[in-house]
Design a protein around this motif. Structure first.
Motif, PDB file in Angstrom:
ATOM      1  N   ILE A 213       0.856  -1.184   0.000  1.00 41.78           N
ATOM      2  CA  ILE A 213       0.000   0.000   0.000  1.00 41.78           C
ATOM      3  C   ILE A 213       0.890   1.230   0.000  1.00 41.78           C
ATOM      4  O   ILE A 213       1.692   1.435   0.914  1.00 41.78           O
ATOM      5  CB  ILE A 213      -0.939   0.009   1.223  1.00 41.78           C
ATOM      6  N   GLU A 214       0.767   2.047  -1.049  1.00 41.40           N
ATOM      7  CA  GLU A 214       1.552   3.276  -1.156  1.00 41.40           C
ATOM      8  C   GLU A 214       0.866   4.439  -0.442  1.00 41.40           C
ATOM      9  O   GLU A 214       1.526   5.317   0.113  1.00 41.40           O
ATOM     10  CB  GLU A 214       1.748   3.640  -2.635  1.00 41.40           C
ATOM     11  N   ASP A 215      -0.455   4.475  -0.495  1.00 44.01           N
ATOM     12  CA  ASP A 215      -1.203   5.575   0.091  1.00 44.01           C
ATOM     13  C   ASP A 215      -2.639   5.129   0.289  1.00 44.01           C
ATOM     14  O   ASP A 215      -3.129   4.229  -0.415  1.00 44.01           O
ATOM     15  CB  ASP A 215      -1.160   6.794  -0.837  1.00 44.01           C
ATOM     16  N   ALA A 216      -3.322   5.737   1.242  1.00 44.68           N
ATOM     17  CA  ALA A 216      -4.738   5.445   1.482  1.00 44.68           C
ATOM     18  C   ALA A 216      -5.380   6.668   2.097  1.00 44.68           C
ATOM     19  O   ALA A 216      -4.865   7.224   3.079  1.00 44.68           O
ATOM     20  CB  ALA A 216      -4.895   4.233   2.403  1.00 44.68           C
ATOM     21  N   GLY A 217      -6.492   7.114   1.514  1.00 41.92           N
ATOM     22  CA  GLY A 217      -7.161   8.281   2.052  1.00 41.92           C
ATOM     23  C   GLY A 217      -8.282   8.735   1.141  1.00 41.92           C
ATOM     24  O   GLY A 217      -8.534   8.132   0.088  1.00 41.92           O
ATOM     25  N   PRO A 218      -8.991   9.797   1.515  1.00 39.85           N
ATOM     26  CA  PRO A 218     -10.055  10.344   0.672  1.00 39.85           C
ATOM     27  C   PRO A 218      -9.500  10.765  -0.684  1.00 39.85           C
ATOM     28  O   PRO A 218      -8.342  11.184  -0.776  1.00 39.85           O
ATOM     29  CB  PRO A 218     -10.549  11.555   1.477  1.00 39.85           C
ATOM     30  N   PRO A 219     -10.308  10.676  -1.737  1.00 40.84           N
ATOM     31  CA  PRO A 219      -9.808  10.991  -3.088  1.00 40.84           C
ATOM     32  C   PRO A 219      -9.133  12.355  -3.203  1.00 40.84           C
ATOM     33  O   PRO A 219      -8.065  12.465  -3.801  1.00 40.84           O
ATOM     34  CB  PRO A 219     -11.071  10.916  -3.945  1.00 40.84           C
TER      35      PRO A 219
END
Length: 347
Positions: A213-219
């Motif tokens: 996982i490189e990044d995770a969050g709201p668009p």
């Protein structure tokens, strides 16, 4: 029905190839999550682990607080919707939607009622007696969604469900998927490689690369403030400018830009094309010559060559009313908040 999902310390190998590395992720009940990344990044493998089609080499999967790591697919509160839809050609739409209920032993009258209810949800109740070959691609997609929802899963897994549709229909179905998910409240986990699709439907985007996982969050956050250089590149077009970070500044061929609280050394500056301005606002980047410009409806896309760095080419999105001719000189600038700087180790 809906449930939360917790993935903890997930690693998975196919022989000597590690497909998933140190995956940990929490998904809230009723959330719409997209797993976004290029082919081979591990997103479909992760979906298969969630659905029970692959047992992870290491790590755990909890759904609704219950450990489902070793539970078979048929025993999980999940349903998977595949890209090819896999509708039964000899069955009516109603019977296709009711198939899972039939396998669960539900009486015909009750399963027909449930099937009609789900077909109504996707706007196809009046077509219940038709066969799949009588439908368009978008309508078949709706039937597959109705069938997946008919068994009332707590988590619905979608493996590139819009990949076979043309652009206009895909955009329409993005809106419908999100609207239906809001109505039923089921947790959706949706695999895609389409950045626009992910931003259109997701509550949160999980960007994956090489099994991680490189990044995770709201668009909006992932697009405007991506956590890594890979996420910045994959979440849309961006300009790269080589830099050398010193004491709170970054030296570039286009001048000195602010770089507070970053480690010193080589870095890459990312600036979205729409963040490049030519109205004199923001930090000056110097003059640039237009190589070509193309009208795209909502904006004009121009390739420009900075005079201070003739070997560099930048992409700028200009207002739609602006269509500069080749050779036109623009004075470029950028707002400080639109600058993202990535050092070798961390953003």
């Amino acid at each position: 029905m809906t449930a939360s999902v917790k993935i903890d310390g997930l690693n998975h190998w196919f022989g000597t190839f590690q497909a998933l590395t140190d995956i940990s992720l929490e998904i809230g009940a009723g959330e719409y999550i997209t797993l976004l990344g290029p082919s081979g990044c591990g997103k479909t493998t992760l979906l298969s682990v969630l659905g029970g089609f692959e047992q992870p080499t290491q790590g755990t999967v909890h759904i609704g607080g219950t450990d489902m790591t070793l539970v078979l697919p048929a025993k999980r509160p999940t349903t998977t919707m595949f890209q090819d839809y896999a509708l039964f050609p000899h069955m009516s739409l109603r019977d296709n939607v009711a198939f899972g209920l039939r396998m669960a032993g539900m009486a015909k009258a009750e399963r027909d009622r449930c099937a009609d209810e789900k077909l109504d949800l996707v706007g196809l109740k009046a077509a219940g007696l038709k066969r799949p070959h009588e439908l368009s691609g978008g309508q078949r997609q709706r039937v597959a969604l109705a069938r997946a929802l008919a068994v009332e899963p707590e988590v619905l897994l979608l493996d590139e469900p819009l990949g076979a549709l043309d652009l206009k229909l895909r955009r329409a179905m993005q809106d419908e998927l999100k609207d239906i998910q809001r109505q039923v409240g089921t947790t959706f986990v949706h695999v895609t490689h389409d950045q626009e699709e992910a931003m259109a439907i997701a509550d949160r985007i999980v960007v994956m690369n090489a099994g991680r996982i490189e990044d995770a969050g709201p668009p909006a956050r992932v697009y405007r403030e991506p956590a890594t250089l890979f996420a910045a590149d994959f979440m849309g077009e961006t300009n790269h400018i080589a830099a050398q970070v010193g004491a709170n500044v970054a030296e570039t061929a286009l001048g000195v830009l602010p770089a507070p609280n970053l480690r010193t050394g080589a870095a890459t500056i990312c600036i979205r094309p729409e963040a490049l301005r030519h109205d004199g606002t923001g930090l000056a980047l110097g003059d640039a010559t237009v190589r070509d410009a193309t009208f795209f409806g909502t904006h004009t896309r121009a390739h420009v060559i900075p005079m201070a760095a003739p070997d560099m080419e930048l992409v700028a999105h200009l207002p739609p009313a602006s269509l500069p001719e080749a050779g036109t000189v623009l004075s470029l600038s950028v707002l400080p908040e639109a600058i993202r700087i990535y050092t070798k180790e961390a953003p």
